[in-house]
Design a protein around this motif. Structure first.
Motif, PDB file in Angstrom:
ATOM      1  N   LYS A 129      -5.253  -0.116   9.023  1.00  0.00           N
ATOM      2  CA  LYS A 129      -6.272  -0.500   8.046  1.00  0.00           C
ATOM      3  C   LYS A 129      -6.054  -1.942   7.577  1.00  0.00           C
ATOM      4  N   TYR A 130      -4.797  -2.373   7.531  1.00  0.00           N
ATOM      5  CA  TYR A 130      -4.434  -3.729   7.119  1.00  0.00           C
ATOM      6  C   TYR A 130      -3.433  -4.301   8.126  1.00  0.00           C
ATOM      7  N   HIS A 173       0.824  -1.200   0.000  1.00  0.00           N
ATOM      8  CA  HIS A 173       0.000   0.000   0.000  1.00  0.00           C
ATOM      9  C   HIS A 173       0.865   1.260   0.000  1.00  0.00           C
ATOM     10  N   GLU A 188      -1.358  -7.571   7.182  1.00  0.00           N
ATOM     11  CA  GLU A 188      -0.311  -7.332   6.189  1.00  0.00           C
ATOM     12  C   GLU A 188       0.841  -6.533   6.792  1.00  0.00           C
TER      13      GLU A 188
END
Length: 92
Positions: free
Chosen positions: A61-62, A53, A65
């Motif tokens: 948000k992730y 990203h 990951e």
């Protein structure tokens, strides 16, 4: 350099002591190497570690990951002491 394992919940909760990913960021910004702009190196290292990203996307948000990318960085930093070695370890 040794760091504790980064967990997804580290990106979505607060702590008085710095989470491991914060310590890893500090270590990345202090590594010697050819890239004089250490923020660009940090971004390149995160991308090489698997963060797909934009650098303005929050890790919260992730979190899965983000923790995977930081754990790859953690392993690379355990054996590397400069920017080039870290990037080579992440690509290999």
């Amino acid at each position: 350099m040794q760091f504790d394992e980064v967990q997804p919940q580290h990106f979505t909760s607060l702590s008085r002591t710095p989470w491991p990913h914060v310590l890893i960021d500090h270590a990345l910004l202090q590594l010697p190497g050819e890239m004089s702009d250490h923020n660009k190196f940090r971004t390149a290292a995160l991308q090489a570690a698997g963060w797909k990203h934009h650098n303005l996307v929050p890790f919260g948000k992730y979190p899965d990951e983000a923790s995977a990318a930081y754990n790859r960085l953690r392993l690379a930093l355990a054996n590397c002491d400069n920017q080039q070695a870290v990037l080579a370890a992440l690509q290999g």
